[in-house]
Design a protein around this motif. Sequence first.
Motif, mmCIF file in Angstrom:
data_model
loop_
_atom_site.group_PDB
_atom_site.id
_atom_site.type_symbol
_atom_site.label_atom_id
_atom_site.label_comp_id
_atom_site.label_asym_id
_atom_site.label_seq_id
_atom_site.Cartn_x
_atom_site.Cartn_y
_atom_site.Cartn_z
ATOM 1 N N PRO A 125 0.834 -1.205 0.000
ATOM 2 C CA PRO A 125 0.000 0.000 0.000
ATOM 3 C C PRO A 125 0.868 1.254 0.000
ATOM 4 C CG PRO A 125 -0.813 -1.591 1.601
ATOM 5 C CD PRO A 125 0.498 -2.127 1.096
ATOM 6 N N GLY A 126 0.419 2.270 -0.763
ATOM 7 C CA GLY A 126 1.128 3.549 -0.780
ATOM 8 C C GLY A 126 2.166 3.652 -1.878
ATOM 9 N N GLN A 127 2.175 2.712 -2.820
ATOM 10 C CA GLN A 127 3.141 2.820 -3.931
ATOM 11 C C GLN A 127 2.451 3.352 -5.195
ATOM 12 O OE1 GLN A 127 4.990 -1.207 -3.943
ATOM 13 N NE2 GLN A 127 6.952 -0.186 -3.728
ATOM 14 N N LEU A 128 3.215 4.102 -5.969
ATOM 15 C CA LEU A 128 2.760 4.598 -7.276
ATOM 16 C C LEU A 128 3.596 3.919 -8.352
ATOM 17 C CD1 LEU A 128 1.518 6.642 -9.361
ATOM 18 C CD2 LEU A 128 3.259 8.274 -8.618
ATOM 19 N N VAL A 129 2.927 3.343 -9.359
ATOM 20 C CA VAL A 129 3.633 2.708 -10.475
ATOM 21 C C VAL A 129 3.344 3.521 -11.736
ATOM 22 C CG1 VAL A 129 3.895 0.607 -11.857
ATOM 23 C CG2 VAL A 129 3.363 0.425 -9.409
ATOM 24 N N PRO A 146 -4.476 -5.898 -14.264
ATOM 25 C CA PRO A 146 -4.891 -7.205 -13.727
ATOM 26 C C PRO A 146 -3.796 -7.868 -12.888
ATOM 27 C CG PRO A 146 -5.452 -7.027 -16.052
ATOM 28 C CD PRO A 146 -4.610 -5.838 -15.720
ATOM 29 N N ILE A 147 -2.536 -7.662 -13.262
ATOM 30 C CA ILE A 147 -1.442 -8.294 -12.498
ATOM 31 C C ILE A 147 -1.244 -7.573 -11.166
ATOM 32 C CG2 ILE A 147 1.036 -8.836 -12.488
ATOM 33 C CD1 ILE A 147 0.895 -8.942 -15.586
ATOM 34 N N LEU A 148 -1.219 -6.235 -11.220
ATOM 35 C CA LEU A 148 -0.931 -5.466 -9.998
ATOM 36 C C LEU A 148 -2.128 -5.411 -9.054
ATOM 37 C CD1 LEU A 148 1.012 -2.438 -11.549
ATOM 38 C CD2 LEU A 148 1.966 -4.425 -10.378
ATOM 39 N N GLY A 149 -3.332 -5.455 -9.642
ATOM 40 C CA GLY A 149 -4.545 -5.272 -8.833
ATOM 41 C C GLY A 149 -5.063 -6.566 -8.240
ATOM 42 N N ASP A 157 -5.293 1.618 -2.576
ATOM 43 C CA ASP A 157 -4.084 1.084 -1.923
ATOM 44 C C ASP A 157 -2.822 1.490 -2.692
ATOM 45 O OD1 ASP A 157 -5.724 -0.245 -0.112
ATOM 46 O OD2 ASP A 157 -5.926 -1.951 -1.461
ATOM 47 N N PHE A 158 -2.904 1.375 -4.021
ATOM 48 C CA PHE A 158 -1.761 1.770 -4.845
ATOM 49 C C PHE A 158 -2.281 2.562 -6.047
ATOM 50 C CE2 PHE A 158 -1.763 -0.790 -8.777
ATOM 51 C CZ PHE A 158 -2.809 -1.663 -8.495
ATOM 52 N N TYR A 159 -1.351 3.186 -6.757
ATOM 53 C CA TYR A 159 -1.729 4.096 -7.844
ATOM 54 C C TYR A 159 -0.999 3.669 -9.114
ATOM 55 C CZ TYR A 159 -3.074 6.398 -3.608
ATOM 56 O OH TYR A 159 -3.613 6.632 -2.369
ATOM 57 N N LEU A 160 -1.690 3.783 -10.253
ATOM 58 C CA LEU A 160 -1.114 3.318 -11.516
ATOM 59 C C LEU A 160 -1.361 4.351 -12.612
ATOM 60 C CD1 LEU A 160 0.173 1.050 -13.240
ATOM 61 C CD2 LEU A 160 -2.099 0.004 -13.425
ATOM 62 N N VAL A 161 -0.286 4.776 -13.272
ATOM 63 C CA VAL A 161 -0.403 5.759 -14.356
ATOM 64 C C VAL A 161 0.429 5.306 -15.559
ATOM 65 C CG1 VAL A 161 -0.749 7.705 -12.774
ATOM 66 C CG2 VAL A 161 1.558 7.206 -13.599
ATOM 67 N N PHE A 162 0.099 5.884 -16.715
ATOM 68 C CA PHE A 162 0.972 5.774 -17.890
ATOM 69 C C PHE A 162 1.434 7.178 -18.228
ATOM 70 C CE2 PHE A 162 1.978 5.914 -22.395
ATOM 71 C CZ PHE A 162 2.864 4.852 -22.480
ATOM 72 N N SER A 163 2.745 7.326 -18.414
ATOM 73 C CA SER A 163 3.297 8.627 -18.776
ATOM 74 C C SER A 163 4.356 8.405 -19.849
ATOM 75 C CB SER A 163 3.904 9.306 -17.547
ATOM 76 O OG SER A 163 4.393 10.576 -17.927
ATOM 77 N N PRO A 188 -9.007 8.820 -10.925
ATOM 78 C CA PRO A 188 -8.620 10.211 -10.630
ATOM 79 C C PRO A 188 -7.544 10.303 -9.553
ATOM 80 C CG PRO A 188 -10.996 10.031 -10.848
ATOM 81 C CD PRO A 188 -10.474 8.613 -10.894
ATOM 82 N N ALA A 189 -7.590 9.429 -8.555
ATOM 83 C CA ALA A 189 -6.549 9.483 -7.506
ATOM 84 C C ALA A 189 -5.189 9.092 -8.077
ATOM 85 C CB ALA A 189 -6.918 8.557 -6.342
ATOM 86 N N CYS A 190 -5.196 8.123 -9.001
ATOM 87 C CA CYS A 190 -3.934 7.737 -9.655
ATOM 88 C C CYS A 190 -3.381 8.936 -10.408
ATOM 89 C CB CYS A 190 -4.168 6.588 -10.642
ATOM 90 S SG CYS A 190 -4.679 5.036 -9.879
ATOM 91 N N LEU A 191 -4.258 9.604 -11.164
ATOM 92 C CA LEU A 191 -3.807 10.768 -11.944
ATOM 93 C C LEU A 191 -3.233 11.846 -11.017
ATOM 94 C CD1 LEU A 191 -3.592 12.277 -14.642
ATOM 95 C CD2 LEU A 191 -5.918 13.128 -14.273
ATOM 96 N N ALA A 192 -3.925 12.100 -9.915
ATOM 97 C CA ALA A 192 -3.459 13.145 -8.987
ATOM 98 C C ALA A 192 -2.056 12.821 -8.470
ATOM 99 C CB ALA A 192 -4.436 13.268 -7.813
#
Length: 280
Positions: A125-129, A146-149, A157-163, A188-192
Amino acid sequence: MDLLEKIKTKQAVVGIIGLGYVGLPLVLRFGELGFRVLGFDTDPSKVEHLNRGESYIEHIPSSRLAALLTPREGAGQFAATHDPGRLGEPDVLIVCVPTPLTAKREPDLRFVEQTTRQIAACLRPGQLVSLESTTYPGTTAELLLPILGDRLRVGEDFYLVFSPEREDPGNPSFQVNTIPKVVGGVTPACLAHGVALYSQVIDRVIPVSSTQAAEMSKLLENIYRAVNIALVNELKMLCLRMGVDIFEVIEASRPSPSGSRPFIPVRAWGAIASPSTRFT
Ligand SMILES: NC(=O)c1ccc[n+]([C@@H]2O[C@H](COP(=O)([O-])OP(=O)(O)OC[C@H]3O[C@@H](n4cnc5c(N)ncnc54)[C@H](O)[C@@H]3O)[C@@H](O)[C@H]2O)c1
């Protein structure tokens, strides 16, 4: 302290996975701005070089890397490892592994998938990928999520973005911080969280509504470049046969009300250049 606070106060530890043309400039940028950086690479010789403060990329001076190996005021500290068991240590994981094409010219996501499985094994918990590797639209939501979730809830719990990475190695007109950074989140929380992270190190961050939009924006950029390189190549050959100077033609059409930007073939016959010849 939550992740947003850690990012804003530069207390977040940043993990960069894949220490090549894309990953290494990111190490420098985050490190030089005060973040502690842990680099991951499967190539033990790269890890050894980096831990000795030696660069293996021409336009990256060893002195900048070496400066990050010892703690200094205002700068973060850097170390490299090939141990994927340490992927739980950083608060942020930025994935910059290769995405080549298969022999059938289809996307080969072996490295991305392997990395994602290694992250999933340590995800807490608390990681951003953040995936930065160039890939087809849908990859983040259809392959990574699907793998991370599996164990943890995305956006909570965790955040996932594409950049998408838009680095043009060795181009003196652009530095990591001056290339605008597109970010799309799964929620939206992932984006933030993604916007907060990149805003710390990049001058202009461009949020978009989804990871798919971010992935498509990179594809549009690459297709635009590929099409225009091919176009100027064809026109150069046509002009040669017609006895017309392609460079005069390009110069003449340069002040264009349509906003088109010139693509320049090299003067020698054969090779073709453009703002960049790399399809990355
Ligand atoms: N190089 C560019 O100009 C550029 C520009 C924009 C986007 N991209 C994209 O960025 C991505 C990375 O490109 P690059 O040029 O930096 O590649 P690179 O080959 O220079 O570096 C990739 C690194 O990842 C390492 N690696 C492979 N699998 C790994 C794993 N499972 N865990 C940890 N490390 C692993 C490799 O050993 C290598 O050092 C690709 O998707 C590429 O298309 C590249």
